[in-house]
Motif scaffolding. Sequence first.
Motif, PDB file in Angstrom:
ATOM      1  N   LEU A   9     -17.800  -1.157  -9.911  1.00 36.03           N
ATOM      2  CA  LEU A   9     -18.317  -1.453  -8.573  1.00 36.03           C
ATOM      3  C   LEU A   9     -19.786  -1.072  -8.507  1.00 36.03           C
ATOM      4  O   LEU A   9     -20.557  -1.638  -7.756  1.00 36.03           O
ATOM      5  CB  LEU A   9     -17.531  -0.690  -7.503  1.00 36.03           C
ATOM      6  N   PHE A  49      -7.886   4.321  -1.892  1.00 30.49           N
ATOM      7  CA  PHE A  49      -9.098   4.745  -1.189  1.00 30.49           C
ATOM      8  C   PHE A  49      -8.846   5.909  -0.241  1.00 30.49           C
ATOM      9  O   PHE A  49      -7.740   6.097   0.246  1.00 30.49           O
ATOM     10  CB  PHE A  49      -9.668   3.567  -0.391  1.00 30.49           C
ATOM     11  N   ALA A  60      -8.133   1.897   3.348  1.00 30.85           N
ATOM     12  CA  ALA A  60      -8.665   0.547   3.170  1.00 30.85           C
ATOM     13  C   ALA A  60      -7.558  -0.496   3.138  1.00 30.85           C
ATOM     14  O   ALA A  60      -7.563  -1.401   2.321  1.00 30.85           O
ATOM     15  CB  ALA A  60      -9.518   0.468   1.896  1.00 30.85           C
ATOM     16  N   LEU A  61      -6.602  -0.361   4.045  1.00 29.47           N
ATOM     17  CA  LEU A  61      -5.575  -1.402   4.168  1.00 29.47           C
ATOM     18  C   LEU A  61      -6.122  -2.505   5.047  1.00 29.47           C
ATOM     19  O   LEU A  61      -6.930  -2.258   5.933  1.00 29.47           O
ATOM     20  CB  LEU A  61      -4.313  -0.822   4.786  1.00 29.47           C
ATOM     21  N   PHE A  62      -5.657  -3.726   4.783  1.00 28.87           N
ATOM     22  CA  PHE A  62      -6.132  -4.849   5.586  1.00 28.87           C
ATOM     23  C   PHE A  62      -5.331  -4.879   6.880  1.00 28.87           C
ATOM     24  O   PHE A  62      -4.128  -5.138   6.852  1.00 28.87           O
ATOM     25  CB  PHE A  62      -5.984  -6.146   4.805  1.00 28.87           C
ATOM     26  N   TYR A 111      -1.467  -7.520  -2.466  1.00 28.92           N
ATOM     27  CA  TYR A 111      -2.838  -8.053  -2.558  1.00 28.92           C
ATOM     28  C   TYR A 111      -3.353  -8.187  -3.990  1.00 28.92           C
ATOM     29  O   TYR A 111      -3.940  -9.198  -4.361  1.00 28.92           O
ATOM     30  CB  TYR A 111      -3.799  -7.184  -1.741  1.00 28.92           C
ATOM     31  N   VAL A 144      -4.693 -11.659  -5.727  1.00 25.82           N
ATOM     32  CA  VAL A 144      -6.003 -11.893  -6.331  1.00 25.82           C
ATOM     33  C   VAL A 144      -5.843 -12.436  -7.745  1.00 25.82           C
ATOM     34  O   VAL A 144      -6.574 -13.305  -8.190  1.00 25.82           O
ATOM     35  CB  VAL A 144      -6.826 -10.584  -6.353  1.00 25.82           C
ATOM     36  N   ARG A 181       0.123  -0.600  -3.129  1.00 24.60           N
ATOM     37  CA  ARG A 181      -0.752  -1.728  -3.469  1.00 24.60           C
ATOM     38  C   ARG A 181      -1.302  -1.561  -4.882  1.00 24.60           C
ATOM     39  O   ARG A 181      -1.350  -2.516  -5.663  1.00 24.60           O
ATOM     40  CB  ARG A 181      -1.897  -1.809  -2.453  1.00 24.60           C
ATOM     41  N   GLU A 226     -15.215  -0.328   3.375  1.00 22.27           N
ATOM     42  CA  GLU A 226     -14.168   0.081   2.438  1.00 22.27           C
ATOM     43  C   GLU A 226     -13.188  -1.070   2.179  1.00 22.27           C
ATOM     44  O   GLU A 226     -12.641  -1.193   1.090  1.00 22.27           O
ATOM     45  CB  GLU A 226     -13.430   1.312   2.969  1.00 22.27           C
ATOM     46  N   LEU A 227     -12.976  -1.915   3.208  1.00 19.52           N
ATOM     47  CA  LEU A 227     -12.061  -3.045   3.029  1.00 19.52           C
ATOM     48  C   LEU A 227     -12.653  -4.048   2.057  1.00 19.52           C
ATOM     49  O   LEU A 227     -11.966  -4.592   1.194  1.00 19.52           O
ATOM     50  CB  LEU A 227     -11.780  -3.717   4.373  1.00 19.52           C
ATOM     51  N   GLU A 263     -14.806  -3.317  -0.181  1.00 18.11           N
ATOM     52  CA  GLU A 263     -14.769  -2.652  -1.480  1.00 18.11           C
ATOM     53  C   GLU A 263     -13.374  -2.745  -2.094  1.00 18.11           C
ATOM     54  O   GLU A 263     -13.232  -2.923  -3.305  1.00 18.11           O
ATOM     55  CB  GLU A 263     -15.176  -1.188  -1.310  1.00 18.11           C
ATOM     56  N   ALA A 264     -12.356  -2.627  -1.240  1.00 23.51           N
ATOM     57  CA  ALA A 264     -10.987  -2.750  -1.742  1.00 23.51           C
ATOM     58  C   ALA A 264     -10.794  -4.111  -2.380  1.00 23.51           C
ATOM     59  O   ALA A 264     -10.211  -4.237  -3.455  1.00 23.51           O
ATOM     60  CB  ALA A 264      -9.987  -2.534  -0.609  1.00 23.51           C
ATOM     61  N   GLY A 265     -11.293  -5.152  -1.697  1.00 24.08           N
ATOM     62  CA  GLY A 265     -11.203  -6.492  -2.270  1.00 24.08           C
ATOM     63  C   GLY A 265     -11.882  -6.552  -3.625  1.00 24.08           C
ATOM     64  O   GLY A 265     -11.324  -7.063  -4.600  1.00 24.08           O
TER      65      GLY A 265
END
Lengths: 480, 417
Positions: free
Chosen positions: A95, A130, A134-136, A147, A151, A195, B310-311, B313-315
């Motif tokens: 990242l 995280f 950082a859940l959608f 998820y 992807v 996840r 953060e979302l 970044e999660a992706g």
Amino acid sequence: MPPLLVGRRVLRGRTTEEGTVPAVRADKLYKVFGKRANKAVELLGDGRHRDEIKQLDVTAAVIDVNFDVKAGEIFVVMGLSGSGKSTLIRMLNGLLEPTAGTVEIEGTQITGLPPAELRRLRSQKISMVFQHFALFPHRTVLENAAYGLEVRGVPREERLVKAKESLGLVGLDGWEDHLPTQLSGGMQQRVGLARALAADTDIILMDEAFSALDPLIRRDMQSQLLELQATLGKTIVFITHDLNEAMRLGDRICVLRDGRVAQIGTAEEILNDPANDYVAQFVEDVDRTRVLTASSVMEPPIPVIDPSHGPRAALRTMRENQTVSAFVVRRNRQLVGAVREGAIGEAVRNGVKELDGLVDGDIERVHPDTAVADLFHQAAESPYPLAVVDGDGRLVGVIPRVTLLAALAPIGSGDDTGNGAGGGEVAADGEGDSSVKGADEGGATAAASDAPAAEDTDSAAARASDGPPEADTAEEGSER
Amino acid sequence: MNLPALSITVPRVPVGDGFKAGVDFLKDNLAWLFDIIGTIIEVCVEFLGVTLSEPSATQLFVAASVVVAVGLWLRGHRYSATIPFAVWIAVWAAEAYGGATTAMLSQLDPVLFTWAQSLFGEEARFVYPQLLPAIPLFLALAVLSFTMTRDPRQRRLAIYVICGLAAFIALHFIVGVQLSLLVTMLFVLVAWLIAGTGLAIFSLLGFLLIISMGLFDDAMSTLALIIVATAVAVAIALPLGVLAAYNDRVSNVLKPVLDFMQTLPAFVYLLPAISFFSVGEVPGVIATVIFAMPPGVRLTELGIRQVDKELVEAGEAFGAPDSQILRNIQLPLALSTIMAGINQVIMLSLSMVVIAGMVGASGLGNQVYTGIAQAQIPIGFEGGIGVVILAIYLDRLTGAVTRFSPAAKAQRAAASR
């Protein structure tokens, strides 16, 4: 320090073969934010502190970090805020691009990989959990868990089945159709964990994953993670600022300070042999009883008595060693029980020839991996030292009450407790050796092979005895 | 002391002439492009205006088909939703450019149609060539709704649409109720479904008032103009907003441009618009788009930037490409903010209808302008009231749509926990 120290969990049977490719390797890793980053790396490489290069107007987050994470271990990176741990973990999955140095994932160098390749590698090899979950929020729990597979392009039906499985693993059966916001913090992080598990990657990065949770829930989650890890055997890089958490989870711990590695080692090593004052100060407040295990504080089982010997021989052995009790152990080190000087003496006076009826078989036995905190109750109940017995029923060590108390004392504190701590250190060194041997030989005869060496020292008898603490410390003190 | 008078001559910068030269240049070189744009906009506005005020049977069938097809599409049956439309468009084109359907029908045995003639009797004139392909289109989609999916919602949708269509056709073509009343009922129905009883009652009374003022056709052509202008503005604003959210430099360049668009008096760009597109609906739409677009861009950018880092970044951490992150994470979560932007676009469009009316766009704006020009207070006021009713209706409707956005659902879920 021994060259290779395998974590205590390895003793339970998971093998870490030497010479295999590390799951994650960080090689001379630097991350410096700012325009003149390269100049800064040069200076930092020469050993300057990051505060010394302030005039370059750069922020050095990670400086010269090297480590190998072995497949299947929990590697904890611990540091206070600003120590660069979040930056470090983000370089491990690409990242963030390192300013200098390289990251290897299972032998593939990911630094400088084209973006598409990097994305593919992430989706197949590394997933992440995280700090703030950082859940959608617009997807159900099930869709969130799926998820990673989504992807990767796994068909819907298939990925939902897998996601459901991993939700089951973290104990969230029946919550699939809820939205994440309907769940409590702990449950949300379970979804985050599910996840990562559903993505079915070998490596999981956990960025302060439990830091946002209540202490009680945090403990729960830690236990659950350890349980899952025991069955799934993932490679986990865990970031935390909480030393207790690091000690509890980590097979090995990397302590970061101001962007540099202060020490890498097992929990016991860091606790008992801190590399510098910073680490020493850091571990001062740690709850040692939760970190240290029975195997790290135990002492060689001396004296031991063979069941075939008569009471007279037993009494002589005990007197020679100046103890009031001794364990009865067969030739293959199987623990039979314990005898007390008083009972044996009486038997000798009464002319009893056999030891059989005198052995007290109902004694407290503990596993080498039991945390010291869990030993106190048993130690208080038992008239004998605690017998540390491995899975096969063999006696590997003993823990007299006084040793237990000594283990609580922090390293390098005042004179009155210094002796006890010294004892703890000896024991811990022994454990270090035994771990290595344990890995080689199947973790069986560690204490046995140590025993002769320990016998040489005069204080061994005193340490193994169950006498009053004053006597113990006096004897050891006089030795110095 | 006597100071000499100091006067510095600031040279005259030919701003206006430069602008004029630019306009002339564009007009000379890109006239074809403006022609195409103008024609498309004009056709759209007129078609939509007519559809809203006097829908034909064909349009009703096609509209009903669209509703059913959207339902199918959303439930994952993309081919079922699109193939009937593709076939219909092909047949429609063949009819429009050569009367293929008419020719084919005339070759068939007339006996095939006598039943229709006898069924409709005198009203057989309602059966005409364009309608014929639309009926099988709708029937096909209705059948697919029952065969392709087990989802009861899709079946319910199909049943509702069939009933509505049948009721509409029966009421108008057989009973003879005016179209304006029936269209009003449709508006009321939409309001009831999306926003609830309150707006349904308001829209019923509001549109009845418009009908009683004799402004229904004007209101519908204004609505058509607004819909087209909003569609164009959103089509431009969304990608610009996304771009600005992703790229700070784009954002920095866009900001002053948007300010410029919003604050430059409308009349200033109305003139060049007329010179490009001549008078009529088109310069009205263009002026409306220029004036109304900025909040669409701004709120899209804001919405996407507001999505938790953060979302995103999660992706990224799971290896999703940017396009997927945009589609699956950022846009859904920014939707309520984007909808607020679209709502603003609509409101600003409405405020432009009078100016559009000045350059020849028909509708309520024209009514108001007539009132001004002839100093007739009643005419102007009635037109104004019409605009207000439309504004309130559209505002509440788009506001209610926001409730269906994923983020809003998540928030409600959190509140009900």
